[in-house]
Design a protein around this motif. Structure first.
Motif, PDB file in Angstrom:
ATOM      1  N   ARG A  91       5.509  19.755  41.611  1.00  0.00           N
ATOM      2  CA  ARG A  91       5.373  20.948  40.763  1.00  0.00           C
ATOM      3  C   ARG A  91       6.611  21.162  39.909  1.00  0.00           C
ATOM      4  N   ARG A 151      -2.619  24.524  43.180  1.00  0.00           N
ATOM      5  CA  ARG A 151      -2.288  25.458  44.267  1.00  0.00           C
ATOM      6  C   ARG A 151      -0.910  26.100  44.057  1.00  0.00           C
ATOM      7  N   MET A 152      -0.403  26.038  42.851  1.00  0.00           N
ATOM      8  CA  MET A 152       0.923  26.573  42.564  1.00  0.00           C
ATOM      9  C   MET A 152       0.934  28.104  42.651  1.00  0.00           C
ATOM     10  N   GLU A 162       6.627  29.944  42.433  1.00  0.00           N
ATOM     11  CA  GLU A 162       6.975  28.568  42.067  1.00  0.00           C
ATOM     12  C   GLU A 162       6.930  28.378  40.558  1.00  0.00           C
ATOM     13  N   ARG A 212      -3.416  17.847  42.210  1.00  0.00           N
ATOM     14  CA  ARG A 212      -3.852  18.622  43.372  1.00  0.00           C
ATOM     15  C   ARG A 212      -2.800  19.638  43.797  1.00  0.00           C
ATOM     16  N   GLU A 213      -1.526  19.275  43.633  1.00  0.00           N
ATOM     17  CA  GLU A 213      -0.455  20.219  43.958  1.00  0.00           C
ATOM     18  C   GLU A 213      -0.401  21.359  42.944  1.00  0.00           C
ATOM     19  N   PHE A 232       0.278  14.735  39.999  1.00  0.00           N
ATOM     20  CA  PHE A 232       0.411  15.856  40.952  1.00  0.00           C
ATOM     21  C   PHE A 232      -0.641  16.942  40.718  1.00  0.00           C
ATOM     22  N   SER A 250       7.918  22.390  45.492  1.00  0.00           N
ATOM     23  CA  SER A 250       7.659  20.973  45.763  1.00  0.00           C
ATOM     24  C   SER A 250       8.125  20.122  44.585  1.00  0.00           C
TER      25      SER A 250
END
Length: 309
Positions: free
Chosen positions: A183, A65-66, A70, A61-62, A59, A180
């Motif tokens: 994350r 962008r956290m 989150e 790439r996710e 994960f 998500s």
């Protein structure tokens, strides 16, 4: 409940039964790691750090962008997971494995009451009944006819473990709608890994790592990898995803079937023999799962008939 939502929940329950089976097999893997001489601290750090790296790669790439919100939510959920393992680990040193397994499983009755208290949402009667029946079944699986003894401190720490795991179920049910899945999975594993590092100086009563080169060490290392990839990786991925489609109370009952699977794997690996107690305990746990599933299925079936008419 709509047909689509009901279908998603049914799939979530089936997936969590797979997760429970993995956690049940984890009892055998944990015993192998302990017998190989690994300390408690290194068991926790090993299994959760590998899972952290795995989810970090999957994960990535996710994660870049956290958001700060989150991060905060995931850290809170991860800390509750760590507390559960922390209290369970130290409590197990002061009580028997059977008492630890049973007291830990009290979360199945704590979760619906805790959810009621926090969310002001009263669970249906079949969830309370299912939790009670499930706890009785786990009791039969956990205790043999021999005397079981443990200290008040050990039982108390294990009860705190049950409360922590119950809070984790509640928090996770809320968090999956805010963060998500990727994350949330990474943060749970990462926070538990970092917090587990504090066990190193507290684990002075054990050897940190066993001597390398022996067959037992290699067996223990393979078992530890299994715990990391399946018990901490796949099983928690299933739980985190599934709790987006079902309640924490129902998830707790289904996942507590790990006690049944643990007993079955103990029989397969000859740690235990088949007894009437194990059969009755297993039947009660399955009855509890059916009890929380059938009422909703009956309602959906009645709605389908109404539409057909």
């Amino acid at each position: 409940m709509s047909e689509a939502k009901r279908s998603h929940e049914s799939l979530a329950v089936l997936a969590m039964m797979v997760s429970a089976a993995i956690w049940g097999s984890g009892f055998i893997a944990t015993r192998m790691v302990i017998d190989a001489g690994f300390s408690t601290a290194w068991i926790l750090i090993g299994r959760f750090s590998i899972a952290t790296i795995l989810f970090g790669v999957i994960f990535f790439r996710e994660l870049i962008r956290m958001t700060r919100k989150e991060l905060l939510i995931g850290t809170m959920v991860g800390f509750l997971l760590f507390l559960g393992f922390l209290f369970q680990t130290f409590g197990m040193r002061l009580t028997t494995p059977a008492r630890s397994a049973f007291i830990t499983s009290i979360y199945v009755v704590i979760v619906p009451f805790m959810g009621w208290l926090i969310a002001r949402r009263r669970p249906s009667w079949h969830l309370f009944a299912g939790a009670a029946i499930c706890l009785i079944g786990i009791g039969l699986l956990s205790f043999s006819g021999s005397a079981q003894s443990g200290t008040l401190a050990g039982d108390g720490l294990t009860l705190l473990c049950a409360v922590s795991f119950a809070a984790h179920f509640i928090a996770l049910e809320w968090a999956v709608h805010k963060v998500s899945i990727g994350r949330l999975l990474f943060l749970q594993m990462a926070v538990t890994t970092l917090c587990s590092l504090i066990l190193l100086p507290l684990d002075s009563g054990q050897q940190l790592l066993p001597e390398t080169g022996s067959t037992a060490w290699l067996t223990g290392l393979i078992a530890l990898l299994y715990l990391a990839l399946f018990s901490s990786g796949l099983a928690y991925a299933i739980q985190t995803t599934a709790q987006k489609y079902t309640s924490s109370a129902k998830a707790a009952i289904v996942l507590s079937a790990e006690a049944l699977w643990g007993s079955l794997f103990s029989i397969v690996f000859r740690f235990e023999t088949i007894t009437l107690r194990l059969i009755l305990g297993g039947l009660l746990i399955f009855a509890a799962i059916l009890l929380v599933e059938l009422p909703a299925a009956r309602v959906d079936g009645a709605q389908t008939l109404d539409k057909a008419d």
